[in-house]
Design an enzyme around this catalytic site. Sequence first.
Site, PDB file in Angstrom:
ATOM      1  N   CYS A  75       0.872  -1.184   0.000  1.00 23.35           N
ATOM      2  CA  CYS A  75       0.000   0.000   0.000  1.00 23.35           C
ATOM      3  C   CYS A  75       0.903   1.227   0.000  1.00 23.35           C
ATOM      4  O   CYS A  75       1.554   1.534   0.994  1.00 23.35           O
ATOM      5  CB  CYS A  75      -0.921   0.007   1.216  1.00 23.35           C
ATOM      6  SG  CYS A  75      -1.951   1.485   1.343  1.00 23.35           S
ATOM      7  N   HIS A 168      -2.009  -5.066 -10.506  1.00 21.91           N
ATOM      8  CA  HIS A 168      -2.789  -3.970 -11.075  1.00 21.91           C
ATOM      9  C   HIS A 168      -3.126  -4.252 -12.534  1.00 21.91           C
ATOM     10  O   HIS A 168      -2.294  -4.770 -13.285  1.00 21.91           O
ATOM     11  CB  HIS A 168      -2.008  -2.649 -10.997  1.00 21.91           C
ATOM     12  CG  HIS A 168      -1.873  -2.133  -9.613  1.00 21.91           C
ATOM     13  ND1 HIS A 168      -2.786  -1.279  -9.040  1.00 21.91           N
ATOM     14  CD2 HIS A 168      -0.938  -2.380  -8.656  1.00 21.91           C
ATOM     15  CE1 HIS A 168      -2.411  -1.011  -7.798  1.00 21.91           C
ATOM     16  NE2 HIS A 168      -1.286  -1.671  -7.548  1.00 21.91           N
ATOM     17  N   GLU A 217      -9.965  -0.605  -5.690  1.00 19.01           N
ATOM     18  CA  GLU A 217      -8.954  -1.393  -4.990  1.00 19.01           C
ATOM     19  C   GLU A 217      -9.503  -2.737  -4.539  1.00 19.01           C
ATOM     20  O   GLU A 217     -10.625  -2.834  -4.028  1.00 19.01           O
ATOM     21  CB  GLU A 217      -8.426  -0.624  -3.767  1.00 19.01           C
ATOM     22  CG  GLU A 217      -7.571   0.576  -4.129  1.00 19.01           C
ATOM     23  CD  GLU A 217      -6.701   1.010  -2.982  1.00 19.01           C
ATOM     24  OE1 GLU A 217      -6.004   0.152  -2.399  1.00 19.01           O
ATOM     25  OE2 GLU A 217      -6.714   2.206  -2.644  1.00 19.01           O
ATOM     26  N   CYS A 226      -4.863   5.836  -4.628  1.00 24.87           N
ATOM     27  CA  CYS A 226      -4.182   4.548  -4.494  1.00 24.87           C
ATOM     28  C   CYS A 226      -2.741   4.747  -4.923  1.00 24.87           C
ATOM     29  O   CYS A 226      -2.464   5.009  -6.106  1.00 24.87           O
ATOM     30  CB  CYS A 226      -4.862   3.482  -5.352  1.00 24.87           C
ATOM     31  SG  CYS A 226      -4.024   1.879  -5.341  1.00 24.87           S
ATOM     32  N   GLY A 229      -1.443   2.081  -7.205  1.00 23.53           N
ATOM     33  CA  GLY A 229      -2.182   2.253  -8.454  1.00 23.53           C
ATOM     34  C   GLY A 229      -1.636   3.396  -9.282  1.00 23.53           C
ATOM     35  O   GLY A 229      -1.558   3.317 -10.520  1.00 23.53           O
TER      36      GLY A 229
END
Length: 291
Positions: A75, A168, A217, A226, A229
């Site tokens: 994260c 992703h 997510e 994100c 991301g």
Amino acid sequence: MGLRFTKMHGAGNDFVVIDGVRQAVDLEPAQWRALADRHFGIGADQILLVEAARGSGVDFRYRIFNADGGEVEQCGNGARCFVRFVRDKGLTDKRAIRVETLGGIIEPRLEDDGRVAVDMGEPVFEPSAIPFDPTGLEPRREGADALWPLEVDGAQRWISVVSMGNPHAVQVVDDVDRAPVRTEGPLIERAARFPRRVNAGFMQVATPARVRLRVWERGAGETLACGTGACAAVVAGIRRGLLRSPVDVETRGGLLSIDWNGGSVTMTGPAVTVFEGEIELPVRASPASFN
């Protein structure tokens, strides 16, 4: 039991951060879900657990639990909050630290302007390492990238697959405000070709140095930002020849800056403490426990 916590956010991506160095923390998935619940708990996209390092060469261990109670690998926005938390709590006096995660080692550091930069490591593109199952598919080359066809609710979407320690699927859209994030995002997240599910990114290219991004997510739904991301989207855009580093990423919660020139990805952005508190958790948490 009484559990001390700090509420933080990075560009609107919000977290419950827990010191697992000075207090014993051993929660079940239902208890993580209860903490993240915005009606019966504290409310968060993810819960971050700070633990002591398990080996040499790192300063801390960093564990991440999504709002659905599942533990995940990485994260990015949380990593920025992590380093600010351990500094503010006196767990370290370093401005740059090395942190062990399920997705690998990351290196966040506090900058002089108050923002936090994180060395997120190198992106991975090999489908089996994402993991992504390309069996029977033919990729379309665009620049240095391979775009894969993915059937979503009867429509074909062309995606870049990238791992930033977590998986992703990134697609380029004409207008991110009108992108079907809330309808197609959950379908992409659970597509059978992603055996461990996936984060679904929807990127609009404004200029070669600026994009707008929304991300559905895995295990949390759409968040205001994100970090991994943003890294994955920029990497995909650079490989496709659409972007040039560094790139500003405009999310619904704020601005992130991503720098990538073929090695490790560096992400820079805010990390903000909102409030602190203590919550009583029953042995087995449920929403009714908070009434």
